[in-house]
Design an enzyme around this catalytic site. Structure first.
Site, PDB file in Angstrom:
ATOM      1  N   LYS A  61      15.513  55.622 133.375  1.00 15.04           N
ATOM      2  CA  LYS A  61      16.038  54.396 132.769  1.00 15.04           C
ATOM      3  C   LYS A  61      17.563  54.418 132.627  1.00 15.04           C
ATOM      4  O   LYS A  61      18.214  53.398 132.861  1.00 15.04           O
ATOM      5  CB  LYS A  61      15.398  54.153 131.398  1.00 15.04           C
ATOM      6  CG  LYS A  61      15.737  55.187 130.350  1.00 15.04           C
ATOM      7  CD  LYS A  61      15.065  54.878 129.032  1.00 15.04           C
ATOM      8  CE  LYS A  61      15.367  55.933 127.992  1.00 15.04           C
ATOM      9  NZ  LYS A  61      16.785  56.040 127.640  1.00 15.04           N
ATOM     10  N   THR A  62      18.128  55.587 132.276  1.00 19.71           N
ATOM     11  CA  THR A  62      19.592  55.657 132.122  1.00 19.71           C
ATOM     12  C   THR A  62      20.272  55.366 133.459  1.00 19.71           C
ATOM     13  O   THR A  62      21.309  54.706 133.519  1.00 19.71           O
ATOM     14  CB  THR A  62      20.018  57.034 131.586  1.00 19.71           C
ATOM     15  OG1 THR A  62      19.291  57.301 130.387  1.00 19.71           O
ATOM     16  CG2 THR A  62      21.508  57.072 131.293  1.00 19.71           C
ATOM     17  N   ASP A  86      19.768  49.969 125.482  1.00 17.82           N
ATOM     18  CA  ASP A  86      18.902  51.124 125.767  1.00 17.82           C
ATOM     19  C   ASP A  86      17.987  51.371 124.563  1.00 17.82           C
ATOM     20  O   ASP A  86      18.315  51.003 123.436  1.00 17.82           O
ATOM     21  CB  ASP A  86      19.792  52.347 126.011  1.00 17.82           C
ATOM     22  CG  ASP A  86      19.017  53.537 126.541  1.00 17.82           C
ATOM     23  OD1 ASP A  86      17.895  53.341 127.043  1.00 17.82           O
ATOM     24  OD2 ASP A  86      19.531  54.667 126.447  1.00 17.82           O
ATOM     25  N   GLU A  87      16.833  52.020 124.804  1.00 24.04           N
ATOM     26  CA  GLU A  87      15.872  52.369 123.744  1.00 24.04           C
ATOM     27  C   GLU A  87      15.533  51.146 122.883  1.00 24.04           C
ATOM     28  O   GLU A  87      15.524  51.205 121.653  1.00 24.04           O
ATOM     29  CB  GLU A  87      16.438  53.497 122.851  1.00 24.04           C
ATOM     30  CG  GLU A  87      16.808  54.761 123.589  1.00 24.04           C
ATOM     31  CD  GLU A  87      15.593  55.579 124.053  1.00 24.04           C
ATOM     32  OE1 GLU A  87      14.466  55.073 123.934  1.00 24.04           O
ATOM     33  OE2 GLU A  87      15.789  56.687 124.566  1.00 24.04           O
ATOM     34  N   GLN A 108       6.854  54.934 123.283  1.00 17.82           N
ATOM     35  CA  GLN A 108       7.724  55.952 122.685  1.00 17.82           C
ATOM     36  C   GLN A 108       8.409  55.447 121.419  1.00 17.82           C
ATOM     37  O   GLN A 108       9.438  55.973 121.014  1.00 17.82           O
ATOM     38  CB  GLN A 108       8.774  56.419 123.692  1.00 17.82           C
ATOM     39  CG  GLN A 108       8.184  57.162 124.883  1.00 17.82           C
ATOM     40  CD  GLN A 108       9.254  57.792 125.748  1.00 17.82           C
ATOM     41  OE1 GLN A 108       9.839  58.813 125.411  1.00 17.82           O
ATOM     42  NE2 GLN A 108       9.517  57.162 126.886  1.00 17.82           N
ATOM     43  N   ARG A 112       7.343  65.586 127.240  1.00 22.46           N
ATOM     44  CA  ARG A 112       8.551  66.431 127.329  1.00 22.46           C
ATOM     45  C   ARG A 112       8.352  67.536 128.364  1.00 22.46           C
ATOM     46  O   ARG A 112       9.311  68.132 128.829  1.00 22.46           O
ATOM     47  CB  ARG A 112       8.871  67.116 125.987  1.00 22.46           C
ATOM     48  CG  ARG A 112       9.178  66.237 124.788  1.00 22.46           C
ATOM     49  CD  ARG A 112      10.144  65.146 125.059  1.00 22.46           C
ATOM     50  NE  ARG A 112       9.452  63.925 125.436  1.00 22.46           N
ATOM     51  CZ  ARG A 112      10.010  62.891 126.038  1.00 22.46           C
ATOM     52  NH1 ARG A 112      11.280  62.919 126.377  1.00 22.46           N
ATOM     53  NH2 ARG A 112       9.318  61.800 126.343  1.00 22.46           N
TER      54      ARG A 112
END
Length: 667
Positions: free
Chosen positions: A29-30, A214-215, A245, A602
């Protein structure tokens, strides 16, 4: 662009309508955000009209670094990449006059907030419970995050919330009197400003012609409203998030904001990023199966081209001591067998208290480890002292700073004097600093007490004036000498070495402030601007951003979000721990399931779950049940390691690993 997958490319190129990118864990995504910034600039939108916002300074820095590799300095000029709260601070400072603030706005952190609330309770004629100030502080923060004003809070408050609502109004009034704002105000005040002043809102919409967030699943009601105000009716934005998330409901995050976008922007385009570049297929299969038990507005399934991978192991233990010993033994053995580094391993848990036994066991085995959440540089007493001096220099109405330093070092101004000063200031509705210079104070205090207060006040005024007119950092160094801070540290610190370390920290802070001033566009920023920025950095980064290096990482599931490790141990997989008892009692299992999902995703190559059959709680040994989440995972992909006997070769191999590790320790 050629290296992006088709969905990523589509997300980058969609600029003519509002866009929601549902980005699964590890889906890049970044990269999409940074590539989109470059694409917008190359399509003709100047960088000065683009803003990208996220939640941490670390994420903002990473984004800036990535964009700088895609565009040259000229193309980057004016680009805004920051946290939500940094953007809010910029708006507050730019519109200070309209908002009725003086220059030198102070930011109150949580400790300052609670100090002010305690003071308001102490001087109130109402019957507040003085031991409930933390609950009042939490409730006020919740109201601000939910976009609820003091008037609305008072009209909606339950009987239990009534005192907090009354305190909320007084708290806001006091903040304004002290020319201060708290962390939550940095979002709330700009939103109220834009609602009440359409011309100012339009000015900022023209400044920020394209917004990237973002997020997005972590936004609260007030942040959602800020996005709407800045994006306008055209919806010139891309928001990137993952409802699976969303793990911050306790601080106001609303994953429903993703669904709300569809209602507010009917033209909203939705693109899903489902290809995961982090984990093996089996880890993703298990994660997909777990999270499918939560209801979804948007369905998605992660997949990977990294191979299927090993089964996920489940370890059971008779108690928490055995759990720590076996997990550390597993790490030592696995590292010996594979030749990896300690930095490849992470131990994740629900609560900080679970780390203690693991720390002890890792130390006993001479295994280096790093705990996320270690003491912040800003939490050191000496740093808080000097920052309080700087805050008072740039904003004399900052009562929290005044109270911290009035007797640091000692100036023979006792608590009785300060109590009378506080009562007088409260009667007059002015700050402690302003009250210390008023003629009427002489009727409340003895002459020698008034003289000491006036002497301190005159010294602050003179120091602030010299810093404003001359070399501000030379003045600050003189200030540290003038107050005798080195001697104060030597008298109040356990050893000479400890005092030297603390003094070194103080000068490191000054050097840092100087570098920050030089980095500003003017090359010589005002002290007030630097202090505001440093306070915001303090609040956003309570944890030092140290690199773990070649050490086993220990951290909570909340702290692990956004990180990845080749080998993950997810411990305490028990009812009452994960899911947590509070969430079971309040029927909030969905967020706990998302927390477990974050832990699973993770892991890159191997994942091990661990639980105990018995665990000590409050001094009593209690029987434990495996977490319900383990029963939701596909059985064929789990290997219950403790239920099968180890073959002789494995026993020998582990013996060799332990012997090799012992030799390393002895050498």
């Amino acid at each position: 662009m050629n290296k992006l997958n088709p969905e990523q490319q589509a997300a980058v190129k969609a600029i003519d309508r509002p866009l929601l990118v549902l980005a699964g864990a590890g889906s890049g995504k970044t990269r999409v955000i940074t590539e989109k910034i470059a694409y917008l600039v190359k399509q003709g939108t100047p960088a000065r009209h683009i803003a990208a916002v996220t939640f941490t300074n670390k994420a903002a820095r990473e984004m800036k670094n990535r964009v700088s590799r895609l565009l040259d300095d000229n193309q980057l000029r004016g680009l805004r990449v920051s946290t939500f709260h940094s953007l809010g601070l910029d708006i507050l400072r730019a519109e200070a006059k309209t908002l009725g603030y003086k220059p030198g706005l102070t930011l109150f952190d949580e400790q300052d907030k609670q100090t002010l609330l305690r003071n308001l309770i102490a001087h109130s004629s109402l019957s507040f419970d003085p031991d409930q100030y933390e609950r009042y502080a939490w409730q006020i923060g919740q109201w601000k995050n939910a976009f609820v004003t003091p008037e609305q809070a008072l009209s909606r408050a339950t009987q239990e919330q009534h005192h907090a609502a009354l305190l909320y109004a007084d708290y806001i009034q006091s903040l304004k009197a002290y020319n201060a704002a708290d962390f939550d105000d940095l979002i709330l005040i700009p939103v109220l400003l834009f609602q009440q002043h359409p011309a100012i809102r339009e000015k900022w919409q023209n400044k920020i012609r394209y917004l990237l967030v973002d997020e997005y699943q972590d936004t609260n009601s007030t942040q959602y409203e800020l996005v709407r105000q800045l994006a306008g009716n055209l919806g010139r934005f891309t928001v990137v998030g993952d409802d699976d998330q969303s793990i911050y409901a306790w601080r106001g995050a609303q994953p429903e904001n993703l669904a709300q976008l569809q209602k507010d922007y009917p033209r909203l385009q939705v693109i899903k990023l489902e290809q995961n570049y982090r984990s093996t297929g089996r880890i993703l299969k298990v994660a997909n199966r777990l999270i499918a038990n939560n209801p979804h507005v948007f369905e998605k399934r992660l997949w990977s081209q990294l191979g299927y991978g090993d089964p996920l192991r489940v370890l059971s233990h008779k108690d928490e001591i055995t759990e720590a010993q076996q997990v550390v033994s597993e790490i030592v053995h696995h590292r010996f067998k594979t030749g990896g580094s300690y930095g490849d391993y992470a131990i994740l848990y629900r609560g900080n208290h679970q780390s203690r036994l693991f720390e002890r066991c890792l130390r006993e085995n001479n295994v280096p480890y790093f705990i996320s959440g270690s003491t912040s540089f800003f939490a050191y007493t000496e740093i808080k002292d000097i920052l309080a001096y700087l805050r008072l220099l740039v904003n004399p109405d900052d009562d929290a700073a005044y109270l911290r330093i009035i007797n640091t070092p000692r100036r023979e101004i006792g608590p009785a004097t300060l109590e009378k000063l506080g009562a007088y200031a409260n009667e007059r509705h002015i700050s402690l600093f302003a009250a210390s210079g008023e003629f009427g104070l002489k009727q409340k205090l003895q002459d020698n007490a008034v003289h000491r207060l006036e002497r301190f006040r005159d010294w602050i005024v003179d120091t602030a004036d010299r810093a404003e007119r001359g070399d501000q950092f030379a003045v600050l160094e003189q200030m540290i000498d003038q107050i005798g801070y080195k001697q104060w540290l030597q008298e109040n610190t356990g050893s000479r070495d400890a005092a030297e370390r603390k003094l070194k920290n103080v000068y490191e802070l000054l050097d840092w402030l100087k570098r920050m001033a030089e980095k500003e566009e003017s090359g010589n920023a005002k002290l007030s601007d630097i202090v505001s920025k440093i306070m915001l950095m303090d609040m956003l980064e309570r944890n030092r951003e140290e690199e773990a290096g070649d050490q086993v990482s220990l951290m909570t599931l909340h702290a692990a979000k956004g990180l990845e490790f080749p080998h993950v141990f997810l411990i305490g997989m028990e009812e009452n721990l994960l899911p947590h008892q509070n969430s079971i009692d309040t029927d909030n299992i969905e967020e706990e399931r998302r927390l477990a999902y974050v832990g699973i995703t993770r892991a890159q190559r191997t994942l091990t779950f661990s639980y105990c059959t018995h665990r000590k709680r409050y001094g009593e040994v209690e029987e434990c049940e495996p977490s319900r989440f383990l029963s939701e995972l596909p059985p064929d992909d789990l290997e219950w390691a403790n239920k099968k006997q180890l073959d002789p070769e494995t026993v020998k191999e582990r013996g060799r690993a332990s012997l090799a590790h012992l030799k390393t320790m002895l050498s």
